[in-house]
Design a protein around this motif. Structure first.
Motif: not given
Length: 98
Positions: A34-46
């Motif tokens: 999740l830390l490796c993509s903008p989409e993953g970061l958005m899911r992990l940190i709203p």
């Protein structure tokens, strides 16, 4: 903005350290991915999501959201590193460093 850049560098370093400490070329965990993509970061940190688009909160206009996003990223990195460390086999780690 410097604080956020430091956080991104910390995230990349944490991923590199976590990945290099594994005894084999094991895949990253789902949380690490999740830390490796903008989409993953958005899911992990709203706080990084603005109308479905990856957005870095502007500390000049919304300091509270910026600090919240920075703290969320720091917490996520700490949690992921702890999970990665717990899931490793101590004898494999010892062999990798020796």
């Amino acid at each position: 903005m410097a604080m956020f850049i430091f956080s991104i560098r910390t995230a990349l370093l944490a991923i590199a350290v976590s990945d290099s400490s594994l005894s084999s070329a094991a895949a990253l965990s789902a949380q690490s991915e999740l830390l490796c993509s903008p989409e993953g970061l958005m899911r992990l940190i709203p706080q990084f999501s603005a109308n479905g688009k990856f957005t870095i909160p502007d500390p000049n206009t919304d300091l509270q959201t910026f600090l919240s996003a920075q703290q969320g990223l720091s917490n996520a990195i700490d949690m992921i590193l702890a999970q990665e460390n717990i899931s490793q086999n101590p004898s494999d780690v010892g062999q990798a460093t020796g």
